[in-house]
Design a protein around this motif. Structure first.
Motif, short mmCIF file in Angstrom:
data_model
loop_
_atom_site.label_atom_id
_atom_site.label_comp_id
_atom_site.label_asym_id
_atom_site.label_seq_id
_atom_site.Cartn_x
_atom_site.Cartn_y
_atom_site.Cartn_z
N LEU A 99 0.86 -1.20 0.00
CA LEU A 99 0.00 0.00 0.00
C LEU A 99 0.89 1.23 0.00
CD1 LEU A 99 -2.87 -0.69 2.58
CD2 LEU A 99 -3.08 -0.42 0.12
N ARG B 248 1.94 3.83 -3.23
CA ARG B 248 1.68 5.27 -3.12
C ARG B 248 2.95 6.07 -3.34
NH1 ARG B 248 -2.36 4.62 1.97
NH2 ARG B 248 -4.07 3.84 0.68
N SER C 121 -6.22 0.20 -7.48
CA SER C 121 -7.00 -0.06 -6.29
C SER C 121 -6.68 -1.46 -5.77
CB SER C 121 -8.48 0.08 -6.61
OG SER C 121 -9.22 0.01 -5.40
N GLU D 127 -0.14 4.60 11.73
CA GLU D 127 0.31 5.85 11.12
C GLU D 127 1.83 5.91 11.01
OE1 GLU D 127 -3.22 8.96 12.32
OE2 GLU D 127 -1.80 8.35 13.86
N VAL E 294 -8.92 7.27 10.17
CA VAL E 294 -7.70 7.14 9.38
C VAL E 294 -7.80 5.92 8.47
CG1 VAL E 294 -5.21 6.80 9.49
CG2 VAL E 294 -6.35 8.21 11.19
N LEU E 295 -8.32 4.82 9.02
CA LEU E 295 -8.43 3.59 8.26
C LEU E 295 -9.75 3.47 7.53
CD1 LEU E 295 -6.64 1.28 10.71
CD2 LEU E 295 -6.36 1.09 8.24
N ASN F 41 -11.58 5.66 6.27
CA ASN F 41 -11.70 6.51 5.09
C ASN F 41 -10.64 6.22 4.03
OD1 ASN F 41 -13.77 7.72 6.44
ND2 ASN F 41 -12.52 9.43 7.19
N ASP F 42 -9.91 5.15 4.21
CA ASP F 42 -8.86 4.83 3.24
C ASP F 42 -9.38 3.76 2.29
OD1 ASP F 42 -6.70 3.77 1.88
OD2 ASP F 42 -5.33 4.01 3.56
N GLN G 173 -8.17 2.26 -0.27
CA GLN G 173 -7.30 1.18 -0.68
C GLN G 173 -7.03 0.19 0.46
OE1 GLN G 173 -4.80 4.11 -2.16
NE2 GLN G 173 -5.04 3.57 -4.31
N ALA G 174 -7.28 0.62 1.70
CA ALA G 174 -7.11 -0.29 2.82
C ALA G 174 -8.38 -1.10 3.06
CB ALA G 174 -6.75 0.49 4.08
N ARG G 175 -9.50 -0.66 2.45
CA ARG G 175 -10.78 -1.30 2.74
C ARG G 175 -10.78 -2.77 2.33
NH1 ARG G 175 -14.81 2.07 0.12
NH2 ARG G 175 -13.81 3.74 1.30
#
Lengths: 434, 296
Positions: A272, A276, A288, A341, A357-358, A360-361, A363-365
């Protein structure tokens, strides 16, 4: 290497302990204890921010963090065990837990978890938790988690007529074919490095193969379940959807992904951050992640590996209570988020995933979804050997040196030989406790 | 001298030898014997935790090794390293020694230091530099090859090139040591022999063939035996450069032993590899000594 900072830290520590010693002599004050904590890789640097706060909250406990490079970690832990020089607690890759539990090096944690007001087993992902349980006893507490998902180019998939990632094998293979056909020569649907074991093992786990049987003492790779998944894996190469290359033959993964040499890649959370950082800005909206597809007729997502690192306490430690206090501290949701973080390591506690933080991410979903569907690989000390043999077998089959049934029969034979000692031990144990 | 005195002297000699013998027994004979014993057991990760589960397995470890392709691959790699790297290293050492022994060459002191420097540099730092030299895209070596129109070579990633790359590094790293010993050997050959030969009309080649080579023979034998033994034990170069890869192309016997022992913790198997390595090295040394005797 000792940097100026370390020197300063060392001086403070030396002077501090001298003063403390004098203080203790003078009025017999309660001595502070030092717990030794081994942490691997970059986490070893980052975790010190958290342990400093722990020390501030627990004036009686000092934490001595020692950083260990991943490449030397396994060897160092084992030699420390043999030389009776293990720390009080350590980070341990969860596939290593069975080995150290078999050595009887680790303290069981069940009683501590039961008493703990903070640790709730239900707040953990069940598959990940399971990696720490051996013969019904808990030997490690998940610290951060790791699993494999699909990384993919949304633009290439869209170009081939797919708005989202198919959720099942047949649809997924169609998508791979469409992307490959559209890409033209030298372009592929997916990169599956042939010298890695996770991909063939994941497909096997997805169709329900246990990989090993009889209390993990025999290989069942040549039986129908694994064979079916193995054929699916091999066909991806035979149909030209994946290039038959090893990971050292891909000079620069990120560059090739950027060029569209392959549109998909199965990988873990560390990428991830790498994607980025390394992909150009104009591509950041064009990639994605998605959970793995499931075999047809199964509920998705498809299973993936339960990886990650656990925190373990050594049986020989004299400060097990203090070590446990530190584990509890590092398990607090806010510390888990802070650690994410700092390092990008995914938190082991579900409650930490609710943090914006997580949450709303995007790509982490995919990881959050995938983590609900993970299973451990066989929990035995020999697993790494077995896993290495699996990719060797796959490589042989991909290069077409041998017919698939023969490759799998040989794989089972070799695996059975690797597990001969374990078979004997299990027999002994059965005879002792009828 | 009476026999009583001789016996007394002999006893005294034994007393003087005792410290050395004790050390030898403690740090050489005992470990070797323990290794030999260990090689007959299946001592493994389970036995590390509980030694009572180690079993005596006789020669099973040996039988397994002899039927294991990975083992033979390691033997092959090691032989390749010894048979190509050894002579190459000797040739380079000899050439360098001859060069430095030549009065006409200037800056000999400087050259001697420069050639010897790699020997005393730590391998790990050397390896970092060489990894850059070997880099397929940015490496100096491929840049130079590119200048003469040769396509880039993936030195450490291509199974066919990885071993040559390791040999090149090892030769560069080690030739200075043998060079110094050969240089000492060259310098004890009496000058008068050369002068006499010149007067008799012998050219440089015949002087080299009939004076230098025979005069150097004892030194050369020593150097070639120690080099061969050293090269049989190659470990650090592939360990730091390639970890035995790609596809096991640079996995030497000692690296194989290390992996068996400290990666998989099959101590019994690792000990068996050690014993076999000892046997192979012994055979190699015997062949070399035999060849030399025939020549002489």
């Amino acid at each position: 290497m000792i940097r100026a900072n370390d020197w300063r830290g060392l001086c403070v520590a030396v002077i501090g302990s001298l003063l403390l010693g004098i203080g203790a002599c003078a009025d017999g004050e309660r001595e502070s204890i030092t717990i030794r904590f081994w942490v691997m890789g970059r986490e070893g640097e980052m975790v010190q921010e958290l342990t400093r706060e722990f020390e501030a909250q627990n004036p009686g406990i000092r934490v001595d963090v020692q950083q260990i490079p991943w490449s030397a970690a396994h060897e160092k832990l084992l030699t420390a065990y043999v030389g009776r020089a293990t720390p009080d607690l350590t980070q341990l890759g969860n596939t290593w837990v069975p080995e150290f539990a078999a050595l009887r090096a680790l303290a069981p944690l069940d009683a501590l978890v039961d008493e703990s007001p903070q640790i709730d087993p239900n707040d953990h992902f069940p598959g990940i938790w399971d990696t720490n349980v051996l013969d019904g006893e808990l030997f490690g507490l998940p610290w951060y988690v790791d699993t494999r998902v699909l990384f993919y180019r949304t633009d290439l998939l869209r170009g081939a007529g797919y708005e989202s990632m198919p959720t099942h094998w047949s649809g997924w293979r169609d998508a791979l074919r469409a992307v490959t056909d559209r890409g033209g020569p030298g372009r592929y649907g997916i990169l599956l490095p042939i010298n890695e074991w996770p991909q063939p093992v994941i497909f096997g786990l997805q169709v329900g193969s246990s990989l090993l049987a009889d209390r993990d003492t025999r290989g069942v790779f040549s039986q129908p379940a694994f064979r079916e998944s193995f054929r699916f894996y091999l066909d991806l190469f035979r149909d030209g959807l994946a290039p038959p290359v090893a990971n050292n033959e891909v000079a620069n993964l990120y560059q090739e992904f950027e060029r569209g040499t392959f549109a998909m890649y199965i990988s873990g959370p560390w990428n991830l951050g790498e994607f980025r950082r390394r992909l150009p800005a104009e591509l950041q909206q064009e990639w994605s992640t998605a959970p793995l597809p499931a075999p047809d007729g199964q509920e998705g997502p498809g299973l993936s590996l339960a990886g990650g690192s656990s925190l373990v306490v050594f049986r020989s430690s004299e400060h097990q209570q203090a070590a446990w206090r530190l584990i509890e501290f590092l398990s607090q949701p806010e510390q888990q988020v802070r650690f994410f973080e700092l390092t990008g390591d995914l938190p082991a506690h579900r409650s930490a995933w609710n943090d914006p933080v997580l949450a709303n991410d995007p790509q982490a979903r995919a990881f959050a979804q995938q983590l609900e569907r993970v299973v451990p690989t066989p929990k035995i000390p020999e697993w790494e050997q077995v896993a290495n043999r699996v990719w060797e077998a796959a490589e042989q089959a991909i290069h077409g040196a041998n017919d698939v049934d023969k490759v799998l029969a040989e794989l089972d034979q070799d695996v059975d030989r690797m597990l001969a000692k374990r078979r004997w031990l299990m027999q002994q144990r059965e005879e002792e406790t009828p | 001298m009476s026999s009583g005195l001789a016996r007394k002297k002999a006893r005294a000699a034994w007393w003087f030898l005792t410290p050395a013998l004790v050390l030898l027994a403690l740090f050489f004979v005992l470990p070797v014997a323990a290794g030999l014993l260990l090689s007959l057991t299946d001592f493994d990760i389970y036995a590390v935790g509980d030694p009572s589960v180690a079993r005596f397995v006789g020669l099973k470890n040996y039988a397994h090794l002899l039927s294991d392709g990975t083992f033979w691959r390691a033997v092959g790699n090691t032989l390749q390293f010894v048979l190509i790297g050894g002579p190459l290293s000797l040739a380079v050492s000899l050439a360098a020694a001859l060069l430095l022994n030549e009065k006409a060459v200037r800056l000999r002191g400087l050259l001697r230091t420069v050639y010897f420097a790699p020997v005393v540099t730590t391998l790990v730092s050397v390896a970092i530099v060489w990894r850059y030299l070997y880099h397929p895209r940015y490496g100096l070596l491929n840049f130079l090859l590119g200048q003469i129109g040769v396509d880039p070579i993936d030195w450490l990633g291509d199974p066919n090139w990885a071993m040559p790359a390791i040999i090149l590094l090892a030769v560069w790293k080690n030739f200075g040591y043998n060079m110094l010993i050969l240089l000492a050997g060259l310098q004890v050959i009496p000058r008068e022999l050369y002068e006499a030969a010149s007067i008799d009309g012998a050219g440089p080649w015949r002087r080299f063939r009939h004076i230098t080579l025979p005069g150097l023979a004892p030194t050369f034998l020593f150097v070639s035996v120690t080099t061969m033994i050293g090269y049989f034990q190659v470990f650090a170069e592939p360990y730091v450069m390639t970890q035995g890869g790609p596809l096991g192309a640079t996995r030497s016997l000692v690296l194989f032993m290390y992996e068996e022992g400290f990666r998989w913790w099959r101590m019994g198997m690792a000990s068996a590899v050690a014993v076999l390595l000892l046997v192979i090295t012994l055979i190699g040394t015997l062949i070399q000594l035999r060849l030399d005797r025939r020549e002489a």
